[in-house]
Write an enzyme that holds these catalytic residues in place. Structure first.
Site, short mmCIF file in Angstrom:
data_model
loop_
_atom_site.label_atom_id
_atom_site.label_comp_id
_atom_site.label_asym_id
_atom_site.label_seq_id
_atom_site.Cartn_x
_atom_site.Cartn_y
_atom_site.Cartn_z
N ILE A 100 17.82 3.45 -1.19
CA ILE A 100 16.65 2.68 -0.78
C ILE A 100 15.89 2.13 -2.00
O ILE A 100 15.03 1.25 -1.85
CB ILE A 100 15.70 3.55 0.08
CG1 ILE A 100 14.75 2.66 0.89
CG2 ILE A 100 14.92 4.54 -0.78
CD1 ILE A 100 13.95 3.41 1.94
N SER A 101 16.21 2.58 -3.19
CA SER A 101 15.47 2.21 -4.39
C SER A 101 16.10 1.03 -5.12
O SER A 101 17.22 1.14 -5.63
CB SER A 101 15.40 3.40 -5.36
OG SER A 101 14.92 2.98 -6.63
#
Length: 202
Positions: A11-12
């Site tokens: 998600i980063s």
């Protein structure tokens, strides 16, 4: 030989960016898969989307870093909308990584998922799209996603999250060289220097 621990979650965007530099660095990497929002909840941190000014800054900052690294960068809007609306469980991709680490094919899985979400967007929202993504990477897509949904993998991921929180992880990407922690893609030079001093990297 010791290695550098790399705590990450797909998600980063900063995780994606620094991941593009790891092979260039030559560092011996031990990949530590976590679900960062779960870790943040444990340690009391807040993700960027809950702070609009921080989120707006990150969108511009990640573009600058992609340009500096000379790597493709494009947010997968369909994936993001599905995550933010709760239609897609973000932990699924971390769980899939644990399956690939266990059963083989992790490098191909890791690269395919990073690129599909942050580099060259493609369908990872639908089951068929996720299966095709991994099949195209030479993996058994259906089997990996089925295993990723198994309760045993969910338990393993939760244990990884708890260990990360106990270690002091509060965000990703995070690196450890021995007991020294480094947070952020812009700390990679410090990671290399520390690894050199420790003798695990020439």
């Amino acid at each position: 030989m010791e290695s550098v621990e790399f705590y990450y979650d797909y998600i980063s965007p900063y995780g994606y960016l620094v991941n593009t530099q790891l092979s260039r660095s030559g560092l011996p990497i031990e990949y530590r898969t976590i679900s960062i929002l779960e870790v943040m909840a444990i340690v009391g941190n807040q993700p960027s989307p809950k702070c609009p000014p921080k989120m707006g800054y990150a969108l511009e900052d990640t573009r600058r870093w992609a340009k500096r690294y000379d790597v493709p960068f494009a947010l997968n809007a369909e994936w993001w909308d599905a995550i933010m609306s709760g239609k897609l469980d973000m932990k699924l991709f971390a769980a899939g990584a644990l399956v690939a680490q266990r059963d083989g094919g992790f490098e191909a899985y890791h690269q395919a998922v990073w690129e599909a979400i942050w580099g060259r967007p493609r369908d990872v929202v639908t089951p068929a799209g996720r299966i095709a993504l991994l099949d195209d990477a030479g993996l058994r897509g259906r089997e990996i996603w089925e295993q990723a949904a198994h309760h045993a993998i969910a338990g393993q991921l939760e244990a990884c999250n708890q260990r990360a929180a106990a270690r002091g992880v509060f965000g990703v990407p995070t690196f450890f060289v021995g007991d020294d922690m480094f947070f952020g893609n812009d700390r990679l030079d410090f990671v290399v220097e520390r690894a050199q001093r420790s003798g695990i990297f020439a």
